[in-house]
Design a protein around this motif. Structure first.
Motif, PDB file in Angstrom:
ATOM      1  N   PHE A 180      -6.741   3.712   5.276  1.00 49.38           N
ATOM      2  CA  PHE A 180      -5.736   4.552   5.917  1.00 49.38           C
ATOM      3  C   PHE A 180      -6.023   6.029   5.662  1.00 49.38           C
ATOM      4  O   PHE A 180      -5.954   6.855   6.555  1.00 49.38           O
ATOM      5  CB  PHE A 180      -4.342   4.178   5.383  1.00 49.38           C
ATOM      6  CG  PHE A 180      -3.227   4.932   6.042  1.00 49.38           C
ATOM      7  CD1 PHE A 180      -2.756   4.551   7.279  1.00 49.38           C
ATOM      8  CD2 PHE A 180      -2.661   6.033   5.417  1.00 49.38           C
ATOM      9  CE1 PHE A 180      -1.729   5.236   7.881  1.00 49.38           C
ATOM     10  CE2 PHE A 180      -1.647   6.729   6.019  1.00 49.38           C
ATOM     11  CZ  PHE A 180      -1.168   6.336   7.256  1.00 49.38           C
ATOM     12  N   TRP A 181      -6.377   6.369   4.446  1.00 57.19           N
ATOM     13  CA  TRP A 181      -6.643   7.749   4.056  1.00 57.19           C
ATOM     14  C   TRP A 181      -7.842   8.295   4.804  1.00 57.19           C
ATOM     15  O   TRP A 181      -7.844   9.425   5.262  1.00 57.19           O
ATOM     16  CB  TRP A 181      -6.877   7.821   2.541  1.00 57.19           C
ATOM     17  CG  TRP A 181      -6.924   9.229   2.038  1.00 57.19           C
ATOM     18  CD1 TRP A 181      -8.010  10.020   1.937  1.00 57.19           C
ATOM     19  CD2 TRP A 181      -5.824  10.005   1.594  1.00 57.19           C
ATOM     20  NE1 TRP A 181      -7.688  11.243   1.451  1.00 57.19           N
ATOM     21  CE2 TRP A 181      -6.330  11.255   1.223  1.00 57.19           C
ATOM     22  CE3 TRP A 181      -4.451   9.765   1.461  1.00 57.19           C
ATOM     23  CZ2 TRP A 181      -5.527  12.275   0.724  1.00 57.19           C
ATOM     24  CZ3 TRP A 181      -3.666  10.778   0.970  1.00 57.19           C
ATOM     25  CH2 TRP A 181      -4.203  12.013   0.611  1.00 57.19           C
TER      26      TRP A 181
ATOM     27  N   PHE B 190      -5.191   1.419   1.493  1.00 56.96           N
ATOM     28  CA  PHE B 190      -4.866   2.830   1.362  1.00 56.96           C
ATOM     29  C   PHE B 190      -6.107   3.693   1.605  1.00 56.96           C
ATOM     30  O   PHE B 190      -6.041   4.716   2.277  1.00 56.96           O
ATOM     31  CB  PHE B 190      -4.273   3.116  -0.014  1.00 56.96           C
ATOM     32  CG  PHE B 190      -3.759   4.530  -0.143  1.00 56.96           C
ATOM     33  CD1 PHE B 190      -2.649   4.926   0.566  1.00 56.96           C
ATOM     34  CD2 PHE B 190      -4.404   5.458  -0.951  1.00 56.96           C
ATOM     35  CE1 PHE B 190      -2.172   6.221   0.467  1.00 56.96           C
ATOM     36  CE2 PHE B 190      -3.935   6.746  -1.048  1.00 56.96           C
ATOM     37  CZ  PHE B 190      -2.812   7.127  -0.340  1.00 56.96           C
TER      38      PHE B 190
ATOM     39  N   TYR C  80       1.884   4.730   5.355  1.00 59.83           N
ATOM     40  CA  TYR C  80       0.944   3.820   4.688  1.00 59.83           C
ATOM     41  C   TYR C  80       1.638   2.517   4.309  1.00 59.83           C
ATOM     42  O   TYR C  80       1.147   1.433   4.570  1.00 59.83           O
ATOM     43  CB  TYR C  80       0.331   4.467   3.449  1.00 59.83           C
ATOM     44  CG  TYR C  80      -0.329   3.437   2.564  1.00 59.83           C
ATOM     45  CD1 TYR C  80      -1.512   2.830   2.965  1.00 59.83           C
ATOM     46  CD2 TYR C  80       0.252   3.031   1.369  1.00 59.83           C
ATOM     47  CE1 TYR C  80      -2.104   1.864   2.189  1.00 59.83           C
ATOM     48  CE2 TYR C  80      -0.327   2.067   0.589  1.00 59.83           C
ATOM     49  CZ  TYR C  80      -1.521   1.470   0.997  1.00 59.83           C
ATOM     50  OH  TYR C  80      -2.086   0.522   0.229  1.00 59.83           O
TER      51      TYR C  80
END
Length: 192
Positions: free
Chosen positions: A20-21, A17, A33
């Motif tokens: 991805f963020w 995460f 996500y």
């Protein structure tokens, strides 16, 4: 987004995460996500399944190889023991002027069994070698060693003070046996 909230996200949601963020803007959806995580997990699962199948194949191959080696070892050991018993039963009476000797297994499992050398010189019961006199032990050992030599001759043989516990009659038998064995080896050294 502040640095402290990024590290909080990183700790609570895992590195996927956080990665991805960091790569995507804050407007990306959570669904994207989880789709990314599911695809990543599915790919990893496939890799692990392939590795597992390879390990199972390797384990089967290894188990088959062990079975084959065990079978060959049992066969070779049994054949060698049988041949050795034949030779011992020929040489022992020559050295003792009679009697009988044999090798016995301590159990039925050839790979786990021990071997006992039983000797019965003329006029004695079937006893373990440890119950014989010094000269009888020496002649019994000589018959066993020479039996090995006759099955698998070595290029040379050194016999050091083997005759020490023997009386004159047994020394004569021992010398005739050494002459016989010396025909099978290139060099034979006897130390008196």
């Amino acid at each position: 987004m502040q640095e402290s909230s990024f590290s909080l996200i990183s700790q609570s949601c895992g590195w996927h995460f956080a990665y991805f963020w960091e790569r995507n803007s804050a407007s990306s959806s959570v669904i994207d996500y989880w789709a990314y995580c599911a695809a990543s997990a599915e790919k990893r699962k496939e890799e692990i399944n392939i590795q597992f199948e390879e390990l199972e194949k390797a384990l089967t191959t290894l188990q088959n190889a062990i079975k084959k080696i065990d079978l060959e070892s049992k066969t070779k050991f049994k054949d060698t023991l049988d041949n050795l018993n034949i030779k011992v039963s020929e040489l022992f009476p020559k050295l003792f002027g009679g009697g009988f000797a044999k090798l016995e297994l301590t159990s039925e499992d050839l790979l786990e069994a021990g071997v006992i050398f039983r000797a019965m010189p003329p006029g004695k019961k079937n006893v373990n070698v440890s119950q014989l006199s010094g000269g009888e032990k020496a002649l019994s050992a000589i018959s066993l060693v020479f039996s090995f030599f006759s099955l698998n001759p070595a290029p040379f043989c050194i016999l050091d003070e083997v005759d020490a516990p023997l009386d004159d009659n047994n020394v004569d038998r021992y010398c005739s046996m050494v002459e016989e064995i010396s025909k099978m080896v290139k060099k034979c050294c006897v130390v008196f």
